[in-house]
Design an enzyme around this catalytic site. Structure first.
Site, mmCIF file in Angstrom:
data_model
loop_
_atom_site.group_PDB
_atom_site.id
_atom_site.type_symbol
_atom_site.label_atom_id
_atom_site.label_comp_id
_atom_site.label_asym_id
_atom_site.label_seq_id
_atom_site.Cartn_x
_atom_site.Cartn_y
_atom_site.Cartn_z
ATOM 1 N N SER A 197 0.826 -1.225 0.000
ATOM 2 C CA SER A 197 0.000 0.000 0.000
ATOM 3 C C SER A 197 0.851 1.262 0.000
ATOM 4 O O SER A 197 0.388 2.323 -0.411
ATOM 5 C CB SER A 197 -0.903 0.081 1.222
ATOM 6 O OG SER A 197 -1.270 -1.148 1.702
ATOM 7 N N GLY A 245 1.267 -0.504 8.713
ATOM 8 C CA GLY A 245 1.981 0.755 8.903
ATOM 9 C C GLY A 245 2.799 1.278 7.733
ATOM 10 O O GLY A 245 3.639 2.150 7.922
ATOM 11 N N TRP A 281 1.797 3.218 5.232
ATOM 12 C CA TRP A 281 1.518 4.649 5.015
ATOM 13 C C TRP A 281 2.215 5.467 6.101
ATOM 14 O O TRP A 281 2.764 6.530 5.831
ATOM 15 C CB TRP A 281 0.011 4.924 5.026
ATOM 16 C CG TRP A 281 -0.685 4.576 3.737
ATOM 17 C CD1 TRP A 281 -0.281 3.641 2.836
ATOM 18 C CD2 TRP A 281 -1.881 5.166 3.201
ATOM 19 N NE1 TRP A 281 -1.165 3.608 1.777
ATOM 20 C CE2 TRP A 281 -2.146 4.514 1.972
ATOM 21 C CE3 TRP A 281 -2.758 6.149 3.643
ATOM 22 C CZ2 TRP A 281 -3.254 4.839 1.177
ATOM 23 C CZ3 TRP A 281 -3.867 6.469 2.859
ATOM 24 C CH2 TRP A 281 -4.114 5.833 1.639
ATOM 25 N N ASP A 287 -5.245 2.221 14.692
ATOM 26 C CA ASP A 287 -5.785 0.978 14.119
ATOM 27 C C ASP A 287 -6.347 0.102 15.231
ATOM 28 O O ASP A 287 -5.930 0.209 16.385
ATOM 29 C CB ASP A 287 -4.708 0.201 13.352
ATOM 30 C CG ASP A 287 -5.322 -0.760 12.327
ATOM 31 O OD1 ASP A 287 -5.273 -0.452 11.118
ATOM 32 O OD2 ASP A 287 -5.869 -1.810 12.730
ATOM 33 N N ASP A 327 -10.505 2.199 17.932
ATOM 34 C CA ASP A 327 -11.517 2.042 16.894
ATOM 35 C C ASP A 327 -11.874 3.443 16.370
ATOM 36 O O ASP A 327 -12.239 4.318 17.165
ATOM 37 C CB ASP A 327 -12.748 1.377 17.551
ATOM 38 C CG ASP A 327 -13.832 1.049 16.555
ATOM 39 O OD1 ASP A 327 -13.830 1.626 15.444
ATOM 40 O OD2 ASP A 327 -14.692 0.223 16.894
ATOM 41 N N LYS A 378 -9.688 5.703 1.224
ATOM 42 C CA LYS A 378 -9.961 4.625 0.261
ATOM 43 C C LYS A 378 -11.468 4.456 0.095
ATOM 44 O O LYS A 378 -12.209 4.486 1.078
ATOM 45 C CB LYS A 378 -9.357 3.326 0.798
ATOM 46 C CG LYS A 378 -9.758 2.114 -0.027
ATOM 47 C CD LYS A 378 -8.757 1.033 0.002
ATOM 48 C CE LYS A 378 -8.772 0.245 1.293
ATOM 49 N NZ LYS A 378 -7.606 -0.624 1.363
HETATM 50 N N1 SAM Z 1 -2.579 1.697 5.191
HETATM 51 C C1 SAM Z 1 -2.149 0.478 5.853
HETATM 52 C C2 SAM Z 1 -0.685 0.270 5.511
HETATM 53 O O1 SAM Z 1 -0.196 0.975 4.652
HETATM 54 O O2 SAM Z 1 -0.047 -0.588 6.118
HETATM 55 C C3 SAM Z 1 -2.982 -0.713 5.450
HETATM 56 C C4 SAM Z 1 -4.376 -0.636 6.019
HETATM 57 S S1 SAM Z 1 -5.258 -2.154 5.922
HETATM 58 C C5 SAM Z 1 -5.667 -2.230 4.233
HETATM 59 C C6 SAM Z 1 -6.815 -1.768 6.640
HETATM 60 C C7 SAM Z 1 -6.775 -1.600 8.158
HETATM 61 O O3 SAM Z 1 -8.022 -1.053 8.568
HETATM 62 C C8 SAM Z 1 -6.603 -2.893 8.954
HETATM 63 O O4 SAM Z 1 -5.387 -2.887 9.642
HETATM 64 C C9 SAM Z 1 -7.789 -2.871 9.953
HETATM 65 O O5 SAM Z 1 -7.442 -3.308 11.254
HETATM 66 C C10 SAM Z 1 -8.144 -1.389 9.952
HETATM 67 N N2 SAM Z 1 -9.502 -1.112 10.447
HETATM 68 C C11 SAM Z 1 -10.666 -1.626 10.008
HETATM 69 N N3 SAM Z 1 -11.690 -1.136 10.735
HETATM 70 C C12 SAM Z 1 -11.164 -0.272 11.653
HETATM 71 C C13 SAM Z 1 -11.710 0.544 12.695
HETATM 72 N N4 SAM Z 1 -13.021 0.565 12.936
HETATM 73 N N5 SAM Z 1 -10.870 1.297 13.449
HETATM 74 C C14 SAM Z 1 -9.539 1.250 13.227
HETATM 75 N N6 SAM Z 1 -8.950 0.501 12.254
HETATM 76 C C15 SAM Z 1 -9.753 -0.255 11.478
#
Ligand code: SAM
Length: 297
Positions: free
Chosen positions: A25, A53, A55, A82, A98, A163
């Protein structure tokens, strides 16, 4: 798909490991930045849904550079949030929280000493259930929660990137964003598969709604439905807007839908992940299996 065959089939996956990014990502944010110059001159940044992590790594590199102490002394701050725990990144405060919870805003503002953010980004994706309508609904709720937080955190003129999946109701989201930002674009980085509905809204020039105390609103636990209703009530009519669709990333860069042939030596060498997950969901299952407690009935 095995680690080494994925290395060959997905060049961004392999390139991420070669360059030390925790996830592929990272290239999406880098390509969005090369098109929109999102990361220039930032002081306070929030990375929502940030694990593992990559980003945050990009943000740390751009904001903190090589002298983290000096950057912190110059009041630069990055907060990453996260549900999953994240291992440390230089100059980044990680919060396991959250983004839909009303108390999360206070925890972020604590790190900023109450000051507003210049940039809020969200690469959030919920765990997929396989029930298509439910998945689409939860994803839409997550975007609205990220937007709610952004309205309470951003300074006027600040930027928001999130996104999205370009489903049937995406025009409505564009219209809602159009009420809050001067310019809204839908961007597709080259590292995001063309075959996927994934894209990113890039929102520039935050315009707080007159008379809104967004921090109090978010902190009070207002639901996303009430938030949208309130937003709509500030306009006599919610105008549908057409947003530009922008492809980002150099055409010479890898195509994420193509399969590349690696050179012979590289193909033999499969690389380990840059950062193993801190608390992967499969950990308990592995422990049970090792201790003989996981058996087929
Ligand atoms: N941007 C990240 C990176 O570059 O490593 C990748 C993100 S990953 C695609 C999506 C993330 O959204 C997951 O780690 C998931 O735990 C988090 N997520 C989903 N629902 C969430 C919430 N309600 N609160 C916090 N994080 C959440």
């Amino acid at each position: 798909m095995g680690k080494s065959s994925k290395d060959k089939r997905d060049l961004y996956y392999r390139k991420a490991k070669e360059e030390g990014w925790r996830a592929r990502s990272a290239f999406k944010l880098l390509q969005l930045d090369s098109q929109f110059h999102l990361l220039d001159g930032l002081n306070r940044v929030v990375d929502l849904c940030a694990a593992p992590g990559s980003w945050s790594q990009v943000l740390s590199k751009r904001l903190m550079g090589s002298d983290v102490e000096a950057a912190l002394a110059a009041n630069k701050r990055i907060v990453s949030v996260d549900l999953q725990p994240m291992s440390a990144i230089a100059g980044v405060t990680t919060l396991q929280a959250d983004i839909t919870h009303p108390k999360t805003i206070d925890r972020i503002l604590d790190v900023f000493g109450g000051e507003p953010a210049d940039f809020v980004c969200s690469d959030g994706a919920p765990d997929v259930t396989g029930l298509h309508d439910l998945d689409e609904y939860i994803q839409a709720q997550l975007i609205l929660s990220a937007l709610q937080l952004a309205t309470a955190l951003l300074r006027p003129g600040g930027k928001f990137v999130a996104k999205i999946f370009r489903g049937r109701d995406i025009d409505l989201l564009y219209a809602q964003l159009g009420l809050l930002f001067d310019k809204v674009s839908c961007a597709k980085p080259r590292s995001s598969r063309a075959s996927s509905l994934e894209a990113f809204v890039v929102c520039e020039g935050y315009r707080p709604r007159p008379g809104w105390d967004a921090r109090a609103l978010v902190g009070s636990g207002v639901s996303t439905l009430e938030f949208v209703e309130k937003l709509r009530a500030t306009e006599s009519e919610l105008e549908r807007i057409v947003v530009p669709f922008v492809a980002c990333g150099d055409l010479n860069e890898y195509d994420s839908d193509a399969t590349y042939t690696l050179e012979k030596d590289a193909a033999r060498l499969s690389l380990d992940p840059v950062q193993a997950p801190v608390a992967p969901p499969y950990k308990t299952a592995l422990e049970l299996k090792r201790s003989g407690l996981l058996r087929k009935t």
